[in-house]
Design a protein around this motif. Structure first.
Motif, PDB file in Angstrom:
ATOM      1  N   GLU A  68       0.819  -1.206   0.000  1.00  0.00           N
ATOM      2  CA  GLU A  68       0.000   0.000   0.000  1.00  0.00           C
ATOM      3  C   GLU A  68       0.850   1.252   0.000  1.00  0.00           C
ATOM      4  O   GLU A  68       2.009   1.227   0.385  1.00  0.00           O
ATOM      5  CB  GLU A  68      -0.954   0.028   1.197  1.00  0.00           C
ATOM      6  CG  GLU A  68      -0.285   0.334   2.508  1.00  0.00           C
ATOM      7  CD  GLU A  68       0.027  -0.884   3.348  1.00  0.00           C
ATOM      8  OE1 GLU A  68       0.834  -0.725   4.276  1.00  0.00           O
ATOM      9  OE2 GLU A  68      -0.514  -1.964   3.109  1.00  0.00           O
ATOM     10  N   ILE A  70      -0.038   4.966   1.515  1.00  0.00           N
ATOM     11  CA  ILE A  70      -1.045   5.671   2.302  1.00  0.00           C
ATOM     12  C   ILE A  70      -0.578   7.096   2.539  1.00  0.00           C
ATOM     13  O   ILE A  70       0.469   7.318   3.132  1.00  0.00           O
ATOM     14  CB  ILE A  70      -1.295   4.963   3.651  1.00  0.00           C
ATOM     15  CG1 ILE A  70      -1.771   3.531   3.398  1.00  0.00           C
ATOM     16  CG2 ILE A  70      -2.298   5.745   4.490  1.00  0.00           C
ATOM     17  CD1 ILE A  70      -1.880   2.687   4.645  1.00  0.00           C
ATOM     18  N   GLY A  72      -3.027   9.295   3.736  1.00  0.00           N
ATOM     19  CA  GLY A  72      -3.969   9.718   4.764  1.00  0.00           C
ATOM     20  C   GLY A  72      -5.145   8.764   4.794  1.00  0.00           C
ATOM     21  O   GLY A  72      -5.268   7.891   3.931  1.00  0.00           O
ATOM     22  N   PRO A  73      -6.026   8.907   5.773  1.00  0.00           N
ATOM     23  CA  PRO A  73      -7.136   7.964   5.912  1.00  0.00           C
ATOM     24  C   PRO A  73      -8.087   7.944   4.724  1.00  0.00           C
ATOM     25  O   PRO A  73      -8.766   6.955   4.495  1.00  0.00           O
ATOM     26  CB  PRO A  73      -7.857   8.404   7.181  1.00  0.00           C
ATOM     27  CG  PRO A  73      -7.253   9.687   7.596  1.00  0.00           C
ATOM     28  CD  PRO A  73      -5.997   9.909   6.824  1.00  0.00           C
ATOM     29  N   ALA A  74      -8.124   9.012   3.945  1.00  0.00           N
ATOM     30  CA  ALA A  74      -9.013   9.064   2.786  1.00  0.00           C
ATOM     31  C   ALA A  74      -8.240   9.221   1.486  1.00  0.00           C
ATOM     32  O   ALA A  74      -8.794   9.621   0.469  1.00  0.00           O
ATOM     33  CB  ALA A  74     -10.024  10.201   2.952  1.00  0.00           C
ATOM     34  N   HIS A  75      -6.932   8.898   1.519  1.00  0.00           N
ATOM     35  CA  HIS A  75      -6.114   9.012   0.305  1.00  0.00           C
ATOM     36  C   HIS A  75      -5.072   7.896   0.342  1.00  0.00           C
ATOM     37  O   HIS A  75      -4.015   8.039   0.963  1.00  0.00           O
ATOM     38  CB  HIS A  75      -5.442  10.382   0.219  1.00  0.00           C
ATOM     39  CG  HIS A  75      -4.833  10.627  -1.119  1.00  0.00           C
ATOM     40  ND1 HIS A  75      -5.566  11.006  -2.223  1.00  0.00           N
ATOM     41  CD2 HIS A  75      -3.555  10.516  -1.539  1.00  0.00           C
ATOM     42  CE1 HIS A  75      -4.756  11.127  -3.260  1.00  0.00           C
ATOM     43  NE2 HIS A  75      -3.536  10.832  -2.868  1.00  0.00           N
ATOM     44  N   TRP A  76      -5.402   6.793  -0.320  1.00  0.00           N
ATOM     45  CA  TRP A  76      -4.522   5.624  -0.285  1.00  0.00           C
ATOM     46  C   TRP A  76      -4.660   4.807  -1.563  1.00  0.00           C
ATOM     47  O   TRP A  76      -5.601   4.975  -2.328  1.00  0.00           O
ATOM     48  CB  TRP A  76      -4.825   4.747   0.927  1.00  0.00           C
ATOM     49  CG  TRP A  76      -6.282   4.396   1.069  1.00  0.00           C
ATOM     50  CD1 TRP A  76      -7.209   5.046   1.847  1.00  0.00           C
ATOM     51  CD2 TRP A  76      -6.998   3.342   0.407  1.00  0.00           C
ATOM     52  NE1 TRP A  76      -8.441   4.469   1.698  1.00  0.00           N
ATOM     53  CE2 TRP A  76      -8.344   3.407   0.830  1.00  0.00           C
ATOM     54  CE3 TRP A  76      -6.639   2.346  -0.494  1.00  0.00           C
ATOM     55  CZ2 TRP A  76      -9.315   2.518   0.377  1.00  0.00           C
ATOM     56  CZ3 TRP A  76      -7.607   1.457  -0.953  1.00  0.00           C
ATOM     57  CH2 TRP A  76      -8.926   1.549  -0.502  1.00  0.00           C
ATOM     58  N   SER A  78      -3.906   0.553  -2.660  1.00  0.00           N
ATOM     59  CA  SER A  78      -3.601  -0.764  -2.123  1.00  0.00           C
ATOM     60  C   SER A  78      -3.637  -1.794  -3.243  1.00  0.00           C
ATOM     61  O   SER A  78      -4.543  -1.787  -4.066  1.00  0.00           O
ATOM     62  CB  SER A  78      -4.627  -1.133  -1.037  1.00  0.00           C
ATOM     63  OG  SER A  78      -4.407  -2.447  -0.574  1.00  0.00           O
ATOM     64  N   GLU A 144      -8.575   5.143  -2.732  1.00  0.00           N
ATOM     65  CA  GLU A 144      -9.523   6.149  -2.277  1.00  0.00           C
ATOM     66  C   GLU A 144      -8.858   7.498  -2.437  1.00  0.00           C
ATOM     67  O   GLU A 144      -7.718   7.690  -2.026  1.00  0.00           O
ATOM     68  CB  GLU A 144      -9.944   5.945  -0.824  1.00  0.00           C
ATOM     69  CG  GLU A 144     -10.971   6.981  -0.389  1.00  0.00           C
ATOM     70  CD  GLU A 144     -11.566   6.765   0.993  1.00  0.00           C
ATOM     71  OE1 GLU A 144     -12.374   7.617   1.399  1.00  0.00           O
ATOM     72  OE2 GLU A 144     -11.207   5.788   1.661  1.00  0.00           O
ATOM     73  N   ARG A 148      -7.832  15.381   1.021  1.00  0.00           N
ATOM     74  CA  ARG A 148      -6.448  15.133   1.454  1.00  0.00           C
ATOM     75  C   ARG A 148      -6.226  15.591   2.876  1.00  0.00           C
ATOM     76  O   ARG A 148      -5.786  14.837   3.716  1.00  0.00           O
ATOM     77  CB  ARG A 148      -5.479  15.821   0.520  1.00  0.00           C
ATOM     78  CG  ARG A 148      -5.401  15.153  -0.817  1.00  0.00           C
ATOM     79  CD  ARG A 148      -4.203  15.648  -1.515  1.00  0.00           C
ATOM     80  NE  ARG A 148      -3.053  14.952  -0.992  1.00  0.00           N
ATOM     81  CZ  ARG A 148      -2.185  14.296  -1.718  1.00  0.00           C
ATOM     82  NH1 ARG A 148      -2.319  14.262  -2.999  1.00  0.00           N
ATOM     83  NH2 ARG A 148      -1.169  13.694  -1.176  1.00  0.00           N
ATOM     84  N   LYS A 149      -6.494  16.842   3.145  1.00  0.00           N
ATOM     85  CA  LYS A 149      -6.285  17.363   4.499  1.00  0.00           C
ATOM     86  C   LYS A 149      -7.447  18.282   4.831  1.00  0.00           C
ATOM     87  O   LYS A 149      -7.684  19.262   4.135  1.00  0.00           O
ATOM     88  CB  LYS A 149      -4.972  18.118   4.617  1.00  0.00           C
ATOM     89  CG  LYS A 149      -3.767  17.234   4.547  1.00  0.00           C
ATOM     90  CD  LYS A 149      -2.521  18.016   4.855  1.00  0.00           C
ATOM     91  CE  LYS A 149      -1.320  17.081   4.824  1.00  0.00           C
ATOM     92  NZ  LYS A 149      -0.099  17.782   5.111  1.00  0.00           N
TER      93      LYS A 149
END
Length: 157
Positions: A68, A70, A72-76, A78, A144, A148-149
């Motif tokens: 993966e 990664i 951030g939690p909404a930008h990855w 895999s 995803e 981003r921030k």
């Protein structure tokens, strides 16, 4: 937005990541462990010492790899891939070592990374090291791309 990675995007993730999670299964037991690797032409190259991972792959060479990126939690991104483990010797082991060295100890690597590995750069390998490759036969990827921030909420006291 969540979606599927294209073949080119899958190759990019596999080619740029440095750590994979290797899943192997033998004797009714599953084991997942992080590994450093180098990727070339549908092969993951790695090295390891004697231990559970190597014993399990020898018993059942069918493995799964997850990689993966990664941000951030909404930008990855895999990738999951399935393939077959092969322990290497001779020319194949020498090629694996070259691929690994080029990936991890290139000119861009820092002096502290390259320094203690002088003998390895010339092809010497620790006598307990086992070089291997995994031929990837199936690959899939997801991503995803969310915000981003986002600004953190300010706590009012």
């Amino acid at each position: 937005m969540v979606g599927k990675l294209s073949s080119d995007e899958i190759e990019r993730v596999l080619g740029t990541a440095m750590i994979a999670h290797l899943g192997c299964h033998a004797s009714g037991r599953t084991y997942v462990v992080p590994i450093t690797y180098a990727y070339e032409d549908d092969y993951i190259y790695g090295h390891t010492g004697e231990g559970l991972k190597l014993a399990m792959m020898r018993e059942n060479p069918e493995v799964c790899v997850e990689v993966e990126k990664i941000d951030g939690p909404a930008h990855w991104r895999s990738v999951i891939a399935w393939g077959t483990f092969e322990e290497l010797s001779g020319r194949d082991a020498a090629h694996a070592l070259q691929v690994l060295l080029e990936r991890y100890f290139s000119r861009e690597a820092s002096e502290t990374t390259r320094g203690p590995l002088g003998p390895h750069r010339q092809g010497a390998v620790h006598p307990d090291a086992h070089l291997f490759r995994i031929h990837l036969t199936e690959k899939t990827g997801r991503f995803e791309d969310g915000a981003r921030k986002r600004p953190r909420p300010t706590l009012v006291r």
